[in-house]
Design an enzyme around this catalytic site. Structure first.
Site, PDB file in Angstrom:
ATOM      1  N   ARG A 107     -12.637  -5.007  21.052  1.00 28.80           N
ATOM      2  CA  ARG A 107     -12.407  -4.685  22.466  1.00 28.80           C
ATOM      3  C   ARG A 107     -13.701  -4.831  23.253  1.00 28.80           C
ATOM      4  NH1 ARG A 107      -9.182   0.671  23.827  1.00 28.80           N
ATOM      5  NH2 ARG A 107      -9.859  -0.136  25.829  1.00 28.80           N
ATOM      6  N   LYS A 122     -19.117  -5.516  29.415  1.00 23.86           N
ATOM      7  CA  LYS A 122     -17.661  -5.273  29.446  1.00 23.86           C
ATOM      8  C   LYS A 122     -17.308  -4.386  30.651  1.00 23.86           C
ATOM      9  CE  LYS A 122     -15.881  -1.764  26.866  1.00 23.86           C
ATOM     10  NZ  LYS A 122     -14.984  -0.846  27.548  1.00 23.86           N
ATOM     11  N   ASN A 123     -18.084  -3.320  30.850  1.00 23.83           N
ATOM     12  CA  ASN A 123     -17.729  -2.333  31.876  1.00 23.83           C
ATOM     13  C   ASN A 123     -18.103  -2.772  33.281  1.00 23.83           C
ATOM     14  OD1 ASN A 123     -16.674  -0.895  29.824  1.00 23.83           O
ATOM     15  ND2 ASN A 123     -18.280   0.648  29.747  1.00 23.83           N
ATOM     16  N   ARG A 181      -8.156  11.845  29.333  1.00 23.40           N
ATOM     17  CA  ARG A 181      -8.506  10.746  30.256  1.00 23.40           C
ATOM     18  C   ARG A 181      -7.597  10.777  31.511  1.00 23.40           C
ATOM     19  NH1 ARG A 181     -11.381   6.718  27.556  1.00 23.40           N
ATOM     20  NH2 ARG A 181     -12.143   5.968  29.553  1.00 23.40           N
ATOM     21  N   PRO A 182      -7.571  11.873  32.265  1.00 25.61           N
ATOM     22  CA  PRO A 182      -6.731  11.958  33.465  1.00 25.61           C
ATOM     23  C   PRO A 182      -7.162  10.941  34.529  1.00 25.61           C
ATOM     24  CG  PRO A 182      -8.293  13.749  33.403  1.00 25.61           C
ATOM     25  CD  PRO A 182      -8.410  13.055  32.093  1.00 25.61           C
ATOM     26  N   ILE A 183      -6.296  10.738  35.521  1.00 27.83           N
ATOM     27  CA  ILE A 183      -6.697   9.867  36.648  1.00 27.83           C
ATOM     28  C   ILE A 183      -6.552  10.625  37.968  1.00 27.83           C
ATOM     29  CG2 ILE A 183      -6.137   7.711  35.431  1.00 27.83           C
ATOM     30  CD1 ILE A 183      -3.614   7.567  37.237  1.00 27.83           C
ATOM     31  N   ASP A 184      -6.629  11.953  37.895  1.00 30.64           N
ATOM     32  CA  ASP A 184      -6.438  12.774  39.101  1.00 30.64           C
ATOM     33  C   ASP A 184      -7.445  12.429  40.206  1.00 30.64           C
ATOM     34  OD1 ASP A 184      -8.218  13.866  37.131  1.00 30.64           O
ATOM     35  OD2 ASP A 184      -8.426  15.642  38.390  1.00 30.64           O
ATOM     36  N   ASP A 210     -21.635   6.436  25.875  1.00 31.01           N
ATOM     37  CA  ASP A 210     -21.174   5.332  25.029  1.00 31.01           C
ATOM     38  C   ASP A 210     -22.167   4.975  23.940  1.00 31.01           C
ATOM     39  OD1 ASP A 210     -19.608   3.528  27.777  1.00 31.01           O
ATOM     40  OD2 ASP A 210     -18.982   5.251  26.581  1.00 31.01           O
ATOM     41  N   CYS A 233      -6.316   8.850  25.489  1.00 29.62           N
ATOM     42  CA  CYS A 233      -6.733   7.842  24.514  1.00 29.62           C
ATOM     43  C   CYS A 233      -7.578   8.581  23.486  1.00 29.62           C
ATOM     44  CB  CYS A 233      -7.510   6.733  25.197  1.00 29.62           C
ATOM     45  SG  CYS A 233      -9.148   7.263  25.619  1.00 29.62           S
TER      46      CYS A 233
HETATM   47  C1  EPZ Z   1     -16.096   4.462  32.100  1.00 27.52           C
HETATM   48  O1  EPZ Z   1     -14.873   5.105  31.786  1.00 27.52           O
HETATM   49  C2  EPZ Z   1     -16.350   3.498  30.959  1.00 27.52           C
HETATM   50  N1  EPZ Z   1     -15.253   2.530  30.862  1.00 27.52           N
HETATM   51  C3  EPZ Z   1     -16.456   4.280  29.654  1.00 27.52           C
HETATM   52  O2  EPZ Z   1     -16.783   3.337  28.635  1.00 27.52           O
HETATM   53  C4  EPZ Z   1     -17.598   5.281  29.772  1.00 27.52           C
HETATM   54  O3  EPZ Z   1     -17.637   6.065  28.595  1.00 27.52           O
HETATM   55  C5  EPZ Z   1     -17.338   6.200  30.978  1.00 27.52           C
HETATM   56  O4  EPZ Z   1     -17.186   5.398  32.174  1.00 27.52           O
HETATM   57  C6  EPZ Z   1     -18.484   7.177  31.214  1.00 27.52           C
HETATM   58  O5  EPZ Z   1     -19.665   6.472  31.404  1.00 27.52           O
HETATM   59  C7  EPZ Z   1     -15.253   1.486  31.710  1.00 27.52           C
HETATM   60  O6  EPZ Z   1     -16.104   1.350  32.566  1.00 27.52           O
HETATM   61  C8  EPZ Z   1     -14.131   0.504  31.536  1.00 27.52           C
HETATM   62  P1  EPZ Z   1     -15.229   8.452  33.918  1.00 27.52           P
HETATM   63  P2  EPZ Z   1     -14.147   6.033  32.907  1.00 27.52           P
HETATM   64  O7  EPZ Z   1     -14.145   8.343  34.930  1.00 27.52           O
HETATM   65  O8  EPZ Z   1     -14.312   5.424  34.232  1.00 27.52           O
HETATM   66  C9  EPZ Z   1     -13.088  12.657  33.642  1.00 27.52           C
HETATM   67  C10 EPZ Z   1     -16.607   2.288  26.533  1.00 27.52           C
HETATM   68  O9  EPZ Z   1     -16.821   2.683  25.397  1.00 27.52           O
HETATM   69  N2  EPZ Z   1     -12.154  12.146  34.676  1.00 27.52           N
HETATM   70  O10 EPZ Z   1     -16.653   8.377  34.374  1.00 27.52           O
HETATM   71  O11 EPZ Z   1     -12.770   6.318  32.413  1.00 27.52           O
HETATM   72  C11 EPZ Z   1     -12.888  11.966  32.303  1.00 27.52           C
HETATM   73  O12 EPZ Z   1     -11.841  12.584  31.573  1.00 27.52           O
HETATM   74  C12 EPZ Z   1     -15.868   3.152  27.546  1.00 27.52           C
HETATM   75  O13 EPZ Z   1     -17.022   1.195  26.991  1.00 27.52           O
HETATM   76  C13 EPZ Z   1     -11.242  13.031  35.257  1.00 27.52           C
HETATM   77  O14 EPZ Z   1     -11.206  14.215  34.914  1.00 27.52           O
HETATM   78  O15 EPZ Z   1     -15.015   7.351  32.798  1.00 27.52           O
HETATM   79  C14 EPZ Z   1     -14.232  12.119  31.640  1.00 27.52           C
HETATM   80  O16 EPZ Z   1     -14.294  13.403  31.018  1.00 27.52           O
HETATM   81  C15 EPZ Z   1     -15.384   4.432  26.905  1.00 27.52           C
HETATM   82  N3  EPZ Z   1     -10.368  12.566  36.196  1.00 27.52           N
HETATM   83  C16 EPZ Z   1     -15.212  12.101  32.819  1.00 27.52           C
HETATM   84  O17 EPZ Z   1     -14.421  12.306  33.999  1.00 27.52           O
HETATM   85  C17 EPZ Z   1     -10.385  11.249  36.592  1.00 27.52           C
HETATM   86  O18 EPZ Z   1      -9.562  10.876  37.472  1.00 27.52           O
HETATM   87  C18 EPZ Z   1     -15.952  10.777  32.982  1.00 27.52           C
HETATM   88  O19 EPZ Z   1     -14.991   9.783  33.063  1.00 27.52           O
HETATM   89  C19 EPZ Z   1     -11.308  10.359  35.990  1.00 27.52           C
HETATM   90  C20 EPZ Z   1     -12.186  10.842  35.037  1.00 27.52           C
END
Ligand code: EPZ
Length: 417
Positions: A397, A22-23, A121-124, A306, A116
């Site tokens: 999902r 999926k990812n 889940r910020p996107i900063d 995960d 969520c």
């Molecule tokens: C990906 O999410 C996966 N989703 C998640 O899988 C997985 O848990 C995660 O990576 C960690 O491995 C997909 O690939 C679609 P991150 P992502 O950005 O990209 C913080 C599942 O169950 N962060 O690596 O959103 C964030 O809050 C899902 O399949 C910021 O602070 O994860 C988190 O604490 C759940 N600012 C940490 O980084 C940002 O702009 C890791 O998040 C982005 C993230």
């Protein structure tokens, strides 16, 4: 609303065929927006996150088709540049489409993604990445407008943490930018390697796969390409936890054992016998797992966040105390309240769960998120009696026919409409 009915006590034996990741499919579908030509993705799972991603492509004016496990995308200039609020709410990982839309059209509009079930889940970091490649970002009444009238320009990007999504955003935005981009502190998850393989096949110039430094030389265009999606290591980890909970002996097919080393290590410590083939994993689990004194989830290649919920579910009935530390998300323990309904003895202290193994019994439980729901299924397989799981749309999902695959190896599980 449909519910999943699981009656525990059956050992699991037989063969499981793991679906595509999926990812990996989600960023690959975003990458198709950069391709000038037809793209075929094979080994795609039939799950709602993929369906939602196809709806996003269609809303951008892109034709798609999904037959058997193959998704065909007619790669061309996206007509629209907006991802709807509804889409952002349904699937926060839609943010990964922004880099491609912006690279192709010089403009992208999304709604500010809400938090969520796993936390804010910020996107900063995504925003910082796009700004460092020359985009301007403005926010107006809950909408975020990204623009790059003169196109994106290569730069050096130092990620403040190895975010999977932000690394994918950087790659998608940089691959056709003017000049060279270097991403430092990049995430190293296998799904990012799959994206790099896909893009290089389509004509990109990217080096550093599987490393934390990725160098991208911008190219003028990408062509249509065919690509087979890598196996879903988290689905595989789910079945490994399932047999750990219910005991038995199963063979996972269509896996890449190297992607599962950290999960294999933990379950071996818990008493399972695991042997790897080229694209298989044989796992035999004892009647009862041994506790595992300490597990911490961290970015790849460490133990994956995960897989945490499913492994904790399996350890809930192991002999002795196990400790799990969640190193990635702020709020990933909501499922534990559901395991406690089943008799689990788990104490949460901040991002640490202290599990004291106990026999479990069936209960009425809810899914709060995708992997939290999977955790209840894993626990129910090893519990006495019947568990009724609601909100199973979360499971749909990320799992392609989970209950059917489990029933094929002996689980007493079905969906009650
Ligand atoms: C990906 O999410 C996966 N989703 C998640 O899988 C997985 O848990 C995660 O990576 C960690 O491995 C997909 O690939 C679609 P991150 P992502 O950005 O990209 C913080 C599942 O169950 N962060 O690596 O959103 C964030 O809050 C899902 O399949 C910021 O602070 O994860 C988190 O604490 C759940 N600012 C940490 O980084 C940002 O702009 C890791 O998040 C982005 C993230």
């Amino acid at each position: 609303m449909p519910k999943m009915i699981i009656t525990g006590g059956k050992t699991l034996n037989g063969d499981v065929f793991i679906s595509g990741a999926k990812n990996s499919v989600l960023p690959l579908l975003a990458a198709t927006l950069l391709c000038d030509g037809e793209v075929k993705l094979y080994n795609c799972p039939d799950i709602s996150d993929v369906e939602n991603s196809l709806h996003i492509l269609n809303s951008l004016g892109i034709e798609t088709a999904f037959k058997d496990d193959c998704i065909t995308v007619n790669g061309r200039m996206p007509i629209n540049t907006t991802i709807s609020e509804n889409m952002m709410r349904k699937m926060r990982s839609s943010v990964v489409f922004v880099g491609s839309i912006l690279a192709r059209r010089g403009k992208a509009v999304i709604s500010t993604p809400g938090g969520c079930e796993l936390g804010p889940r910020p996107i900063d970091i995504h925003i910082d990445v796009l700004k460092s490649l020359g985009a301007t970002v403005t926010e107006d009444r809950g909408k975020m407008l990204f623009t790059a009238e003169n196109g994106l320009k290569g730069n050096t990007i130092d990620l403040k943490l190895p975010s999977v999504g932000a690394t994918e955003t950087a790659i998608l935005a940089a691959v056709t930018a003017q000049g060279t981009t270097v991403i430092n502190n990049a995430a190293r998850e296998p799904e990012i390697g799959d994206l790099i393989d896909f893009l290089n096949k389509a004509g990109a110039d990217i080096i550093g796969k599987n490393s934390s430094t990725i160098t991208i030389k911008g190219v003028n265009k990408l062509n249509g390409v065919s690509h087979r999606v890598i196996p879903d290591r988290i689905e595989a980890a789910t079945f490994m936890a399932a047999v750990g909970s219910a005991s038995g002996s199963i063979t996972l097919h269509n896996v890449i054992p190297a992607h599962l080393e950290s999960v294999t290590e933990v379950l071996t410590r818990a008493g399972c016998k695991i042997t790897a083939g080229d694209n298989t994993l044989d796992i035999t689990a004892p009647k009862s797992l041994k506790s595992v004194c300490f597990i911490k989830s961290l970015p790849y290649p460490s133990f994956p966040t995960d897989a945490g919920p499913m492994i904790c579910a399996a350890l809930s009935k192991a002999e002795g105390n196990s400790v799990f530390c969640e190193g990635i998300f702020e709020n990933r323990f909501r499922y534990i309240s559901e395991l406690i309904k089943m008799g689990a003895d788990i104490k949460i202290e901040g991002n640490i769960a202290v599990i004291n193994g106990k026999p479990l019994f069936g209960a009425e439980c809810k899914s709060f998120d995708l992997r939290g729901g999977a955790a209840v299924v894993v626990a129910a397989l090893g519990a006495r009696g019947t568990t009724v799981l609601s909100n199973i749309e979360y499971l749909n999902r990320g799992y392609d026919n989970l209950s059917e695959k489990l029933a094929l190896i002996g689980a007493d599980i079905y969906i009650k409409e």
